[in-house]
Design a protein around this motif. Structure first.
Motif, PDB file in Angstrom:
ATOM      1  N   MET A   1       1.030  -1.040  -0.036  1.00  0.00           N
ATOM      2  CA  MET A   1       0.249  -0.131   0.243  1.00  0.00           C
ATOM      3  C   MET A   1       1.132   1.303   0.088  1.00  0.00           C
ATOM      4  SD  MET A   1      -2.577  -0.903   2.716  1.00  0.00           S
ATOM      5  CE  MET A   1      -3.750  -2.829   2.674  1.00  0.00           C
ATOM      6  N   ARG A   2       1.714   1.253  -1.336  1.00  0.00           N
ATOM      7  CA  ARG A   2       2.649   2.708  -1.168  1.00  0.00           C
ATOM      8  C   ARG A   2       1.627   4.260  -1.708  1.00  0.00           C
ATOM      9  NH1 ARG A   2       7.065   1.530   0.697  1.00  0.00           N
ATOM     10  NH2 ARG A   2       7.991  -1.515   0.295  1.00  0.00           N
ATOM     11  N   GLY A   3       2.292   4.790  -1.681  1.00  0.00           N
ATOM     12  CA  GLY A   3       1.702   5.700  -2.019  1.00  0.00           C
ATOM     13  C   GLY A   3       2.494   7.355  -1.718  1.00  0.00           C
ATOM     14  N   ARG A   4       1.824   8.658  -2.262  1.00  0.00           N
ATOM     15  CA  ARG A   4       1.614   9.504  -1.527  1.00  0.00           C
ATOM     16  C   ARG A   4       1.459  10.411   0.195  1.00  0.00           C
ATOM     17  NH1 ARG A   4       0.924  15.361  -3.447  1.00  0.00           N
ATOM     18  NH2 ARG A   4       2.364  16.732  -1.894  1.00  0.00           N
ATOM     19  N   VAL A   5       2.844  10.272   0.884  1.00  0.00           N
ATOM     20  CA  VAL A   5       1.691  10.449   2.236  1.00  0.00           C
ATOM     21  C   VAL A   5       1.549  12.145   2.373  1.00  0.00           C
ATOM     22  CG1 VAL A   5       1.200  10.036   5.051  1.00  0.00           C
ATOM     23  CG2 VAL A   5       2.749   8.688   3.899  1.00  0.00           C
ATOM     24  N   ALA A   6      -0.220  12.129   2.813  1.00  0.00           N
ATOM     25  CA  ALA A   6      -0.465  13.748   2.797  1.00  0.00           C
ATOM     26  C   ALA A   6      -0.136  13.456   4.347  1.00  0.00           C
ATOM     27  CB  ALA A   6      -2.245  13.999   2.649  1.00  0.00           C
ATOM     28  N   GLY A   7       1.075  13.781   5.273  1.00  0.00           N
ATOM     29  CA  GLY A   7       0.974  13.399   6.613  1.00  0.00           C
ATOM     30  C   GLY A   7       0.901  14.908   7.015  1.00  0.00           C
ATOM     31  N   PRO A   8       1.956  15.191   8.211  1.00  0.00           N
ATOM     32  CA  PRO A   8       1.396  16.072   8.927  1.00  0.00           C
ATOM     33  C   PRO A   8       2.567  17.231   7.618  1.00  0.00           C
ATOM     34  CG  PRO A   8       2.385  14.177  10.365  1.00  0.00           C
ATOM     35  CD  PRO A   8       2.494  13.832   9.318  1.00  0.00           C
ATOM     36  N   VAL A   9       3.138  16.739   7.196  1.00  0.00           N
ATOM     37  CA  VAL A   9       4.103  18.855   6.196  1.00  0.00           C
ATOM     38  C   VAL A   9       3.107  18.993   5.962  1.00  0.00           C
ATOM     39  CG1 VAL A   9       5.598  18.868   4.787  1.00  0.00           C
ATOM     40  CG2 VAL A   9       6.052  17.753   6.669  1.00  0.00           C
ATOM     41  N   VAL A 118      -2.382   4.620   0.139  1.00  0.00           N
ATOM     42  CA  VAL A 118      -2.247   5.923   1.142  1.00  0.00           C
ATOM     43  C   VAL A 118      -1.342   7.204   0.581  1.00  0.00           C
ATOM     44  CG1 VAL A 118       0.313   6.594   2.941  1.00  0.00           C
ATOM     45  CG2 VAL A 118      -0.641   3.899   3.267  1.00  0.00           C
ATOM     46  N   GLY A 119      -2.452   8.133   1.131  1.00  0.00           N
ATOM     47  CA  GLY A 119      -1.588   9.627   0.694  1.00  0.00           C
ATOM     48  C   GLY A 119      -2.551   9.360  -1.450  1.00  0.00           C
ATOM     49  N   SER A 120      -4.401   8.590  -1.262  1.00  0.00           N
ATOM     50  CA  SER A 120      -5.084   9.016  -2.054  1.00  0.00           C
ATOM     51  C   SER A 120      -6.097   9.738  -2.565  1.00  0.00           C
ATOM     52  CB  SER A 120      -6.218   7.277  -2.697  1.00  0.00           C
ATOM     53  OG  SER A 120      -5.368   6.365  -2.880  1.00  0.00           O
ATOM     54  N   GLU A 121      -6.014  10.590  -3.121  1.00  0.00           N
ATOM     55  CA  GLU A 121      -7.469  11.502  -3.327  1.00  0.00           C
ATOM     56  C   GLU A 121      -8.394  10.903  -3.999  1.00  0.00           C
ATOM     57  OE1 GLU A 121      -5.719  15.377  -5.761  1.00  0.00           O
ATOM     58  OE2 GLU A 121      -3.872  15.018  -5.087  1.00  0.00           O
ATOM     59  N   SER A 122      -9.385  11.128  -4.131  1.00  0.00           N
ATOM     60  CA  SER A 122     -11.060  10.546  -4.564  1.00  0.00           C
ATOM     61  C   SER A 122      -9.962  10.084  -6.045  1.00  0.00           C
ATOM     62  CB  SER A 122     -11.942  12.063  -4.733  1.00  0.00           C
ATOM     63  OG  SER A 122     -12.792  11.987  -3.449  1.00  0.00           O
ATOM     64  N   SER A 123      -9.627  11.331  -7.240  1.00  0.00           N
ATOM     65  CA  SER A 123      -8.858  11.142  -8.344  1.00  0.00           C
ATOM     66  C   SER A 123      -8.534  10.133  -8.654  1.00  0.00           C
ATOM     67  CB  SER A 123      -8.703  11.782  -9.066  1.00  0.00           C
ATOM     68  OG  SER A 123      -7.100  12.222  -8.246  1.00  0.00           O
ATOM     69  N   MET A 124      -8.296   9.108  -7.609  1.00  0.00           N
ATOM     70  CA  MET A 124      -7.103   7.706  -8.080  1.00  0.00           C
ATOM     71  C   MET A 124      -8.232   6.302  -7.487  1.00  0.00           C
ATOM     72  SD  MET A 124      -3.618   9.003  -5.493  1.00  0.00           S
ATOM     73  CE  MET A 124      -3.559  10.419  -6.121  1.00  0.00           C
ATOM     74  N   LEU A 125      -9.702   6.454  -6.887  1.00  0.00           N
ATOM     75  CA  LEU A 125     -10.256   5.948  -6.032  1.00  0.00           C
ATOM     76  C   LEU A 125     -10.410   4.967  -7.404  1.00  0.00           C
ATOM     77  CD1 LEU A 125     -12.828   7.895  -4.284  1.00  0.00           C
ATOM     78  CD2 LEU A 125     -10.847   6.358  -3.322  1.00  0.00           C
ATOM     79  N   LEU A 126     -10.938   5.706  -9.095  1.00  0.00           N
ATOM     80  CA  LEU A 126     -11.136   4.169  -9.722  1.00  0.00           C
ATOM     81  C   LEU A 126     -10.643   3.675 -10.416  1.00  0.00           C
ATOM     82  CD1 LEU A 126     -13.880   4.016 -11.451  1.00  0.00           C
ATOM     83  CD2 LEU A 126     -12.654   5.374 -13.036  1.00  0.00           C
ATOM     84  N   ASP A 127      -9.208   3.731 -10.220  1.00  0.00           N
ATOM     85  CA  ASP A 127      -8.615   3.545 -10.574  1.00  0.00           C
ATOM     86  C   ASP A 127      -7.673   1.557  -9.764  1.00  0.00           C
ATOM     87  OD1 ASP A 127      -7.134   4.709 -12.507  1.00  0.00           O
ATOM     88  OD2 ASP A 127      -5.720   5.515 -11.775  1.00  0.00           O
TER      89      ASP A 127
END
Length: 283
Positions: A1-9, A118-127
């Motif tokens: 489950m890799r992706g860009r983390v929209a974490g604290p920064v 991790v890091g997904s936006e709504s635009s990534m759901l369909l994929d």
């Protein structure tokens, strides 16, 4: 489950330019300066990100339910919350908690499958859905998304359009769909005011739009800001993980319990809709 983390920064810099601009021309420069200072302070307070990988929680919950019917297929779609980032163990993720609670209620084994990243936006759901085997037919799909859309300044209409496409794709596979709407980013207490209030407003606006959008498609919605948000405000040390952004195992436990009534209603186990749970109108 890799992706860009929209974490604290990322969260600490919560839409600084966009939100400041929304306040109008007067005082915009001063507002931008204040929000940037608060973003820097938040970065120091929130702590380090957890990384880009959640625990692999996919399994079949059997125990004493093994001989009481076929597996109920539970699918998790969405962002780091749906993936369970922040849980101390695989059994502490949102999907694992839901699978256990659903199995108890339906008296059947539950097979958990997670495509959330991790890091997904709504635009990534369909994929995420498109990557499933063509033969896969989930009984119920749980979608949690929205936080990254807010922090990355994705227009609400665009977010909602992608969410609806995901819901339709899941329904075409025969799944009942339950959407956990965007959590209230105002619960991130290390983020100072007014930055936190602006994040809260933006996330609640998206959550309201998500709710209306999925109800029109016949899916169910759970307002996470209402049903579980207060626990994160009153008990932040227990509910948040070390990064002070993602839920802890206890936070996921509370979130699973909060979502459970709608998930059970989706699979036909209960009919009532508690506060914060929204079902499409019957015709």
């Amino acid at each position: 489950m890799r992706g860009r983390v929209a974490g604290p920064v990322v969260v600490a810099g919560l839409v600084v330019a966009g939100l400041a601009g929304a306040l109008g021309a007067a005082g915009a420069l001063a507002t931008r300066s204040l929000l940037r200072r608060q973003a820097a302070a938040a970065r120091a307070l929130i702590g380090k990100p957890l990384g880009e990988t959640a625990h692999d929680a996919d399994r079949v919950v059997r125990k004493r339910y093994a001989d009481r019917g076929p597996c109920l297929e539970l699918l998790m779609v969405g962002d780091s919350i749906a993936a369970g980032l922040g849980a101390e163990t695989a059994k502490g993720t949102l999907g694992s908690r839901l699978a256990k609670d659903v199995a108890k209620a339906v008296k059947r084994p539950v097979r958990l499958r997670t495509v959330a990243r991790v890091g997904s936006e709504s635009s990534m759901l369909l994929d995420q859905v498109a990557g499933l085997p063509a033969s896969y037919r989930p009984d119920v799909a749980v979608v949690v998304v929205g936080g990254n859309d807010v922090t990355h300044r994705v227009p609400v209409a665009e977010s909602v359009r992608h969410l609806q496409a995901c819901v339709r794709a899941l329904q075409e596979r025969g799944a009942a769909v339950v959407v956990g709407t965007c959590p209230d980013l105002g619960t991130l207490q290390p983020v100072p005011q007014p930055l936190r209030a602006l994040g809260s407003r933006a996330s609640r606006q998206l959550a309201a739009a998500q709710r209306e959008a999925v109800l029109t498609l016949g899916a169910r919605a759970v307002s996470l800001a209402d049903v579980v948000g207060p626990f994160f405000i009153t008990n932040p040390d227990e509910m948040f993980s070390l990064d002070r952004f993602h839920p802890s195992s206890m936070g996921y436990h509370r979130t699973a319990r909060a979502m459970l009534p709608s998930v059970l209603a989706a699979v036909g186990v209960r009919d009532d809709v508690p506060f914060g749970h929204h079902a499409p109108a019957t015709r």
